[in-house]
Structures are given as structure tokens and as C-alpha cells.
Design an enzyme around this catalytic site. Structure first.
Site, PDB file in Angstrom:
ATOM      1  N   ASP A 143       0.580  25.284  24.045  1.00  9.72           N
ATOM      2  CA  ASP A 143       0.361  23.968  23.225  1.00  9.72           C
ATOM      3  C   ASP A 143       0.225  22.834  24.002  1.00  9.72           C
ATOM      4  O   ASP A 143       1.052  22.540  25.237  1.00  9.72           O
ATOM      5  CB  ASP A 143       1.640  23.398  22.396  1.00  9.72           C
ATOM      6  CG  ASP A 143       0.857  23.804  20.711  1.00  9.72           C
ATOM      7  OD1 ASP A 143      -0.067  24.034  20.662  1.00  9.72           O
ATOM      8  OD2 ASP A 143       2.035  23.920  20.067  1.00  9.72           O
ATOM      9  N   GLU A 189      -4.086  19.968  18.525  1.00 14.21           N
ATOM     10  CA  GLU A 189      -4.325  19.592  17.093  1.00 14.21           C
ATOM     11  C   GLU A 189      -5.505  18.494  16.975  1.00 14.21           C
ATOM     12  O   GLU A 189      -5.489  17.530  17.704  1.00 14.21           O
ATOM     13  CB  GLU A 189      -2.895  18.895  16.735  1.00 14.21           C
ATOM     14  CG  GLU A 189      -1.795  19.970  16.667  1.00 14.21           C
ATOM     15  CD  GLU A 189      -0.385  19.138  16.211  1.00 14.21           C
ATOM     16  OE1 GLU A 189      -0.477  18.089  15.626  1.00 14.21           O
ATOM     17  OE2 GLU A 189       0.485  20.191  16.401  1.00 14.21           O
ATOM     18  N   GLU A 207      -2.877  25.539   9.282  1.00 16.83           N
ATOM     19  CA  GLU A 207      -1.483  25.214   8.947  1.00 16.83           C
ATOM     20  C   GLU A 207      -1.325  24.885   7.723  1.00 16.83           C
ATOM     21  O   GLU A 207      -1.959  23.457   7.322  1.00 16.83           O
ATOM     22  CB  GLU A 207      -0.734  24.530  10.173  1.00 16.83           C
ATOM     23  CG  GLU A 207       1.008  24.420   9.620  1.00 16.83           C
ATOM     24  CD  GLU A 207       1.759  24.333  10.651  1.00 16.83           C
ATOM     25  OE1 GLU A 207       1.451  23.974  12.055  1.00 16.83           O
ATOM     26  OE2 GLU A 207       2.870  23.681  10.545  1.00 16.83           O
ATOM     27  N   ASP A 232       4.549  23.709  20.600  1.00 21.56           N
ATOM     28  CA  ASP A 232       5.402  22.539  20.908  1.00 21.56           C
ATOM     29  C   ASP A 232       6.716  22.605  19.732  1.00 21.56           C
ATOM     30  O   ASP A 232       7.447  21.665  19.649  1.00 21.56           O
ATOM     31  CB  ASP A 232       4.667  21.162  20.925  1.00 21.56           C
ATOM     32  CG  ASP A 232       3.836  21.074  19.701  1.00 21.56           C
ATOM     33  OD1 ASP A 232       3.799  22.007  18.660  1.00 21.56           O
ATOM     34  OD2 ASP A 232       3.058  20.009  19.540  1.00 21.56           O
ATOM     35  N   SER A 233       6.425  23.434  18.924  1.00 14.93           N
ATOM     36  CA  SER A 233       7.673  23.762  18.133  1.00 14.93           C
ATOM     37  C   SER A 233       9.033  23.910  18.845  1.00 14.93           C
ATOM     38  O   SER A 233       9.854  23.829  18.185  1.00 14.93           O
ATOM     39  CB  SER A 233       7.557  24.773  17.164  1.00 14.93           C
ATOM     40  OG  SER A 233       7.024  25.985  17.845  1.00 14.93           O
ATOM     41  N   LYS A 256      -3.884  25.177  23.119  1.00 11.75           N
ATOM     42  CA  LYS A 256      -4.044  24.803  21.751  1.00 11.75           C
ATOM     43  C   LYS A 256      -3.798  23.247  21.576  1.00 11.75           C
ATOM     44  O   LYS A 256      -3.002  22.747  22.146  1.00 11.75           O
ATOM     45  CB  LYS A 256      -2.992  25.610  20.783  1.00 11.75           C
ATOM     46  CG  LYS A 256      -3.004  25.009  19.317  1.00 11.75           C
ATOM     47  CD  LYS A 256      -2.462  26.057  18.367  1.00 11.75           C
ATOM     48  CE  LYS A 256      -1.030  25.832  18.248  1.00 11.75           C
ATOM     49  NZ  LYS A 256      -0.458  24.570  17.785  1.00 11.75           N
TER      50      LYS A 256
HETATM   51  O1  KIV Z   1       4.092  24.766  17.759  1.00  9.65           O
HETATM   52  C1  KIV Z   1       3.953  25.818  17.267  1.00  9.65           C
HETATM   53  O2  KIV Z   1       4.636  26.643  17.081  1.00  9.65           O
HETATM   54  C2  KIV Z   1       2.904  25.926  16.319  1.00  9.65           C
HETATM   55  C3  KIV Z   1       2.827  27.025  15.342  1.00  9.65           C
HETATM   56  C4  KIV Z   1       3.567  26.560  14.233  1.00  9.65           C
HETATM   57  C5  KIV Z   1       1.438  27.504  14.910  1.00  9.65           C
HETATM   58  O3  KIV Z   1       1.750  24.995  16.433  1.00  9.65           O
END
Ligand code: KIV
Length: 276
Positions: free
Chosen positions: A95, A126, A193, A56-57, A124
Site C-alpha cells: 500500500d 486509493e 471496498e 496500511d490496515s 496500491k
Molecule cells: O489496507 C488494507 O489492508 C486494505 C484492504 C482492506 C483491502 O486496503
């Protein structure tokens, strides 16, 4: 039928959860990177990345937001579908965005969408202790899960900024206990992280599943970086763990190849990329 059986005999068979577990067991560092489109997915795959994350970056590096909070499930699906088309060997993780997994039923619906519509092989999220029930529910439905601990960017407004986590020994212990609970609930990977080296080391030693670090020091099972940080596209101040791999390389392909090589050889992260 069982195309995967044929692929196992290939020179470089596709990476799956068993490959990742074996890499941890054999002490072979896992090189991971983010990607958001088919062209870069093909490039990072060819450069040797083992795992590709549609993070989600993308809210920050693609959409231009200040945080990952505005990213939606539809955004991730769009980018994950394009990345899936570019990959041949790397394992694809997508994510679960902010507020897309607040209760088990909702998490399952969204995780299924990421896999069926986005082509992801793992999701993934959090999480800490509050996400144990969610991870358990997903795992019970055979959804592979990566649990992201340490700095959780989706909580940036609650934490009050992007800060190193686990410096206080009690907090580090809590993180370790959460990591174990998430593993026991069925998480297949833990991602850490922005934590001190020591925390990265003791979580990695305590878990059976692979631990991937970003700013978590050298003693984890693998490293991940945001592709645009590797390529030095990100402008402004970057976190301490970021290294510009584009410097001295003639192409993005060579830069990602240099990153993969440094991860595999244990040259990245160096002390200047780590937190104490
Ligand atoms: O969203 C993302 O790219 C991430 C990485 C920084 C691990 O969670």
C-alpha cells in the site's frame, strides 16, 4: 539470468500480473489476503493465497491506531520487506500510505521505494479521477498499480466514518467511470471496498483488468480480507463482510486454507456478508 523462465516450469510457478489476468479470463476466483510479517506470509502462501497485500490496515491491526492515516512509507517498507522473505508463490502488493502520492513525482519516488526496499511487485493507492494522472505517471514508468475504489479508508475523516459507498445510482455510475479511467491510465487491478453487490458486478463486467472485492459481493474476480479478521483476532465490532474462518479450525493455517477454498469454490462471500 531469466530465473522466471525456469520458474514457469515449476509445479506452482509464482503468480504475476499475467497469471491474474488469465484467472479473470478463465473465471478462476483470485484469493487475496493481507500479511504483515514473514511467518504469516509463509503461512498464507502455503495455504494457497494468490496475492498478498501489505495493507496500511497494519496501522490498525499491528500498530493499534483507529485509522490508517498515521501509517508512513517507512512502516510499509519495513513490513513489506519481511513479508517478501516469507513468500514463494503469491504476488506481493504494498500500500501507498496516506499523503504519499499527492503529486506524480512524489508518487514515483515512494512507489520505487516500496518496490526496491520493500520487495513489492505492485503498489496500491486509493483513488478516483484525481489519481488518474498519478496512475498514468507510475504506469509510464512500468510500476504496476492497483487502484482502490469504493470505501477509501484514508479518507475516513473526510467521509465521516467507514460507510458503504455507491448505493446511490449516480455515485455507482461515477465509480464505474473512475474505474474505467484508472484502467485506461494503466491500473493493472482495481480493488473495490464496501459497495453493493450490483456495483461490484457491473464494474467487474466492464473492466478487462481483475477486480478484487472486500465487501463488494460475489460477482468480482477475487476476494481480499484482512488476515486478522480471518483469524478472528480483531476485537469489537467487525464489518458485515468479515467471516471468522478460525471457527472450527485447529490452526491459523487451516483457517486461511478454509478461506482460500471458500473463495475458490464461490462459497465466500455468502449473502450475509454482502451489501445491497
Ligand atoms: O489496507 C488494507 O489492508 C486494505 C484492504 C482492506 C483491502 O486496503
Amino acid at each position: 539470468m531469466y530465473t522466471q523462465l525456469e520458474q514457469r516450469g515449476m509445479h506452482e510457478p509464482p503468480v504475476n500480473v499475467s497469471t491474474l489476468r488469465k484467472m479473470k479470463h478463465d473465471g478462476e476466483p483470485i484469493a487475496c489476503v493481507t500479511a504483515y510479517d514473514a511467518s504469516y506470509a509463509a503461512l498464507v502462501d502455503a495455504a494457497g493465497a494468490d496475492l498478498v497485500l501489505v495493507g496500511d490496515s497494519l496501522g490498525m491491526v499491528i500498530q493499534g491506531h483507529d485509522t490508517t492515516v498515521p501509517v508512513t512509507v517507512d512502516d510499509i517498507i519495513y513490513h513489506s520487506r519481511t513479508v517478501a522473505r516469507g513468500l514463494r508463490r503469491a504476488f506481493l502488493v504494498a500500500d501507498m500510505p496516506f499523503m504519499s502520492y499527492t503529486e506524480p513525482g512524489m508518487a514515483l519516488v515512494n512507489a520505487v521505494r516500496l518496490m526496491q526496499e520493500g520487495g513489492a511487485m505492485m503498489v496500491k493507492l486509493e483513488g478516483g479521477d484525481d489519481q488518474v494522472e498519478i496512475v498514468e505517471h507510475l504506469a509510464r514508468h512500468d510500476i504496476p498499480v492497483c487502484a482502490h475504489l469504493g470505501l477509501k479508508p484514508q479518507s475516513v475523516h473526510k467521509i465521516g466514518g467507514f460507510k458503504v459507498q455507491g448505493r446511490d445510482p449516480d455515485k455507482a455510475k461515477e465509480m464505474l467511470l473512475s474505474a474505467k479511467r484508472l484502467q485506461d491510465a494503466g491500473a493493472d487491478i482495481v480493488l473495490l471496498e464496501c459497495v453493493p453487490n450490483e456495483a461490484g458486478k457491473f464494474v467487474t463486467e466492464a473492466l478487462d483488468v481483475p477486480v478484487i472485492g472486500i465487501g463488494a459481493g460475489p460477482d468480482v474476480d477475487g476476494q481480499i480480507l484482512v488476515l486478522y479478521d480471518i483469524l478472528n483476532i480483531t476485537k469489537g465490532r467487525t464489518p458485515k463482510f468479515v467471516k471468522n474462518f478460525q471457527a472450527g479450525c485447529d490452526s491459523p493455517y487451516l483457517a486461511v486454507q478454509a478461506y482460500v477454498r471458500e473463495v475458490k469454490e464461490g462459497d465466500y462471500p455468502a449473502p450475509e456478508h454482502c451489501f445491497s
